[in-house]
Scaffold this motif. Sequence first.
Motif, short mmCIF file in Angstrom:
data_model
loop_
_atom_site.label_atom_id
_atom_site.label_comp_id
_atom_site.label_asym_id
_atom_site.label_seq_id
_atom_site.Cartn_x
_atom_site.Cartn_y
_atom_site.Cartn_z
N PRO A 28 -7.20 -2.01 -3.53
CA PRO A 28 -6.75 -2.84 -3.38
C PRO A 28 -7.96 -3.39 -4.62
CG PRO A 28 -6.84 -2.37 -1.13
CD PRO A 28 -7.05 -1.57 -2.06
N MET A 29 -7.95 -4.61 -5.95
CA MET A 29 -9.04 -5.26 -6.05
C MET A 29 -10.29 -6.05 -5.35
SD MET A 29 -8.62 -7.73 -9.63
CE MET A 29 -7.47 -6.86 -10.19
N MET A 87 0.62 -1.37 -0.01
CA MET A 87 -0.26 0.07 -0.01
C MET A 87 1.07 1.00 0.07
SD MET A 87 -3.66 1.19 0.87
CE MET A 87 -4.36 0.00 1.17
N SER A 88 0.86 2.21 -1.01
CA SER A 88 1.18 3.40 -0.74
C SER A 88 0.89 4.29 0.84
CB SER A 88 -0.17 4.36 -1.57
OG SER A 88 0.96 5.75 -1.48
N GLY A 135 -13.81 -8.53 -5.05
CA GLY A 135 -13.75 -9.62 -5.99
C GLY A 135 -15.10 -9.38 -7.51
N LEU A 136 -15.94 -8.75 -7.39
CA LEU A 136 -16.18 -8.53 -8.58
C LEU A 136 -15.57 -7.87 -9.86
CD1 LEU A 136 -18.53 -8.12 -10.21
CD2 LEU A 136 -19.36 -6.02 -9.10
N GLU A 137 -14.64 -6.98 -9.17
CA GLU A 137 -13.84 -6.73 -10.73
C GLU A 137 -12.80 -7.50 -10.42
OE1 GLU A 137 -10.93 -3.77 -9.03
OE2 GLU A 137 -10.21 -3.04 -10.55
N ALA A 138 -12.38 -8.77 -9.79
CA ALA A 138 -11.28 -9.43 -10.19
C ALA A 138 -12.13 -10.47 -11.26
CB ALA A 138 -11.61 -10.16 -8.97
N ILE A 139 -13.83 -10.72 -10.63
CA ILE A 139 -14.33 -12.35 -12.59
C ILE A 139 -14.48 -10.92 -13.76
CG2 ILE A 139 -16.48 -12.35 -12.75
CD1 ILE A 139 -16.64 -12.80 -9.59
N VAL A 156 -11.13 2.12 -9.40
CA VAL A 156 -9.27 1.87 -8.98
C VAL A 156 -9.20 3.35 -8.12
CG1 VAL A 156 -7.16 2.60 -9.33
CG2 VAL A 156 -8.38 0.62 -10.31
N GLN A 157 -9.14 3.32 -7.03
CA GLN A 157 -8.97 4.13 -6.21
C GLN A 157 -6.88 5.17 -6.38
OE1 GLN A 157 -9.22 4.58 -2.21
NE2 GLN A 157 -9.89 6.92 -1.89
#
Length: 100
Positions: free
Chosen positions: A63-64, A1-2, A66-70, A88-89
Amino acid sequence: MSSERSGQEIELRVGDDVLKVRSGEMLIDICEHHQTCIMFSCRAASCGTCAIVVEQGMENLSPMDGLEAIVVEEVSEGRPNVRLACQVQILGSAYVRPLS
């Protein structure tokens, strides 16, 4: 993390555009405001049109989930470092380009 804090000015490169933005902003909002080359339709991680490749700074993105990962699995065709701009933030400096 940044380690950069929310609200700090950071450099974001989107394709050929170099932008000064505030950390904590959503990438899709930045792209819309600056009229960059990233296209989008839904803003809800369901269409995949805003898929991007993160060339640098993956650690500076939220972080990614679950929905984005799919959706990323469906649109990336096995290419690495793909994210959806609508999910994405931006937390620190990064370089992204449209998935093509």
